[in-house]
Design an enzyme around this catalytic site. Structure first.
Site, PDB file in Angstrom:
ATOM      1  N   ARG A  24      -8.666  -0.789  26.890  1.00  0.00           N
ATOM      2  CA  ARG A  24      -8.604  -0.377  28.293  1.00  0.00           C
ATOM      3  C   ARG A  24      -7.429   0.575  28.510  1.00  0.00           C
ATOM      4  O   ARG A  24      -7.513   1.498  29.322  1.00  0.00           O
ATOM      5  CB  ARG A  24      -8.499  -1.580  29.226  1.00  0.00           C
ATOM      6  N   GLY A  89      -5.732  -5.662  35.435  1.00  0.00           N
ATOM      7  CA  GLY A  89      -6.583  -6.468  34.576  1.00  0.00           C
ATOM      8  C   GLY A  89      -7.670  -7.178  35.346  1.00  0.00           C
ATOM      9  O   GLY A  89      -8.007  -6.813  36.480  1.00  0.00           O
ATOM     10  N   SER A 203     -13.751 -10.190  37.644  1.00  0.00           N
ATOM     11  CA  SER A 203     -14.763  -9.891  36.622  1.00  0.00           C
ATOM     12  C   SER A 203     -15.844 -10.961  36.539  1.00  0.00           C
ATOM     13  O   SER A 203     -16.938 -10.706  36.027  1.00  0.00           O
ATOM     14  CB  SER A 203     -14.095  -9.741  35.254  1.00  0.00           C
ATOM     15  N   ASP A 204     -15.529 -12.159  37.015  1.00  0.00           N
ATOM     16  CA  ASP A 204     -16.514 -13.245  37.024  1.00  0.00           C
ATOM     17  C   ASP A 204     -16.099 -14.241  38.088  1.00  0.00           C
ATOM     18  O   ASP A 204     -14.972 -14.195  38.585  1.00  0.00           O
ATOM     19  CB  ASP A 204     -16.597 -13.922  35.651  1.00  0.00           C
TER      20      ASP A 204
END
Length: 235
Positions: A24, A89, A203-204
């Site tokens: 990333r 992040g 992200s989840d």
């Protein structure tokens, strides 16, 4: 030069973005920065310096978890004079107030972090973001029409949990999401009298089970990057 970062003097900017994933870091440098120089690839943990809208900015991968992140944060500050550390992040949502792909700006970070238990002899320390960075990031998000959520998060040492239900207690007390580095970053920044902030993309979600793909986690979180970089050029 430090143990884990092989940069020459002056190669690293005062403001450093800190993704956990070194790929990333490369994506950020390739996609958002100009005049990019690779200053580190020791242990495959890439570090780059470039410019964003004319402002010198570095991006350094840190690996996952507080112990790995702490190595790079310490060396950036002590060996290279970094003044502003911005973690970028991913995190897992634990409250209905946040959705997958939302941007979260971490005001503070509760934690189960072993390092602080040792550092403070079992007493509790409240790791908190630098207000100036927090305020700039929030106002930047508003100016760009990004609905960033600001609040407390939870930093854990364990990616794989036997029981996720205990995180409901943290959600009941206002934690928005779970990740693995912010509390350590905020603690080190306070110790070394530098600025730190964590900006995350969900992200989840632990409540709904919704998640993003590995490719999305590496490349598509551009709202988070917009907030981070537009904040960085104000420093």
């Amino acid at each position: 030069m430090s143990v884990h970062i092989n940069a020459a003097e002056g190669q690293i900017a005062e403001t450093v973005l800190l993704p956990g994933d070194p790929l990333r870091a490369k994506y950020i440098a390739d996609t958002f920065l100009e005049d990019v120089v690779l200053y580190n690839e020791v242990r495959g943990m890439y570090g780059f310096t470039g410019t964003y809208k004319g402002k010198k900015v570095s991006v350094q991968g840190t690996g996952m978890g507080v112990p790995s992140m702490s190595i790079y944060a310490n060396e950036l500050v002590q060996s290279y004079g970094a003044k502003n550390l911005i973690r970028v992040g991913t995190a897992g949502g634990i409250t209905p107030d946040v959705k997958v792909r939302d941007v979260v700006i971490a005001m503070s970070a509760s934690h189960d972090m072993a390092q602080n238990r040792v550092r403070f002899n079992g007493l509790d320390y409240a790791p908190t973001a630098s207000f100036d960075l927090l305020h700039k990031a929030y106002m930047t998000a508003k100016e760009h029409g990004i609905d960033a959520k600001v609040g407390q998060i939870f930093t854990t040492d364990q990616f794989y949990q036997d029981d996720f239900h205990h995180f409901k207690k943290w959600a009941d007390f206002g934690c928005l999401a779970i990740e693995m580095e912010a509390a350590g970053l905020y603690t080190l920044a306070a110790k070394h009298k530098v600025n730190a902030l964590t900006i995350l993309t969900i992200s989840d979600h632990l409540l709904t089970g919704e998640e993003t793909t590995a490719e999305e986690r590496q490349t598509t979180f551009n709202d988070m990057m917009k907030v981070a970089l537009e904040t960085a050029i104000q420093l």
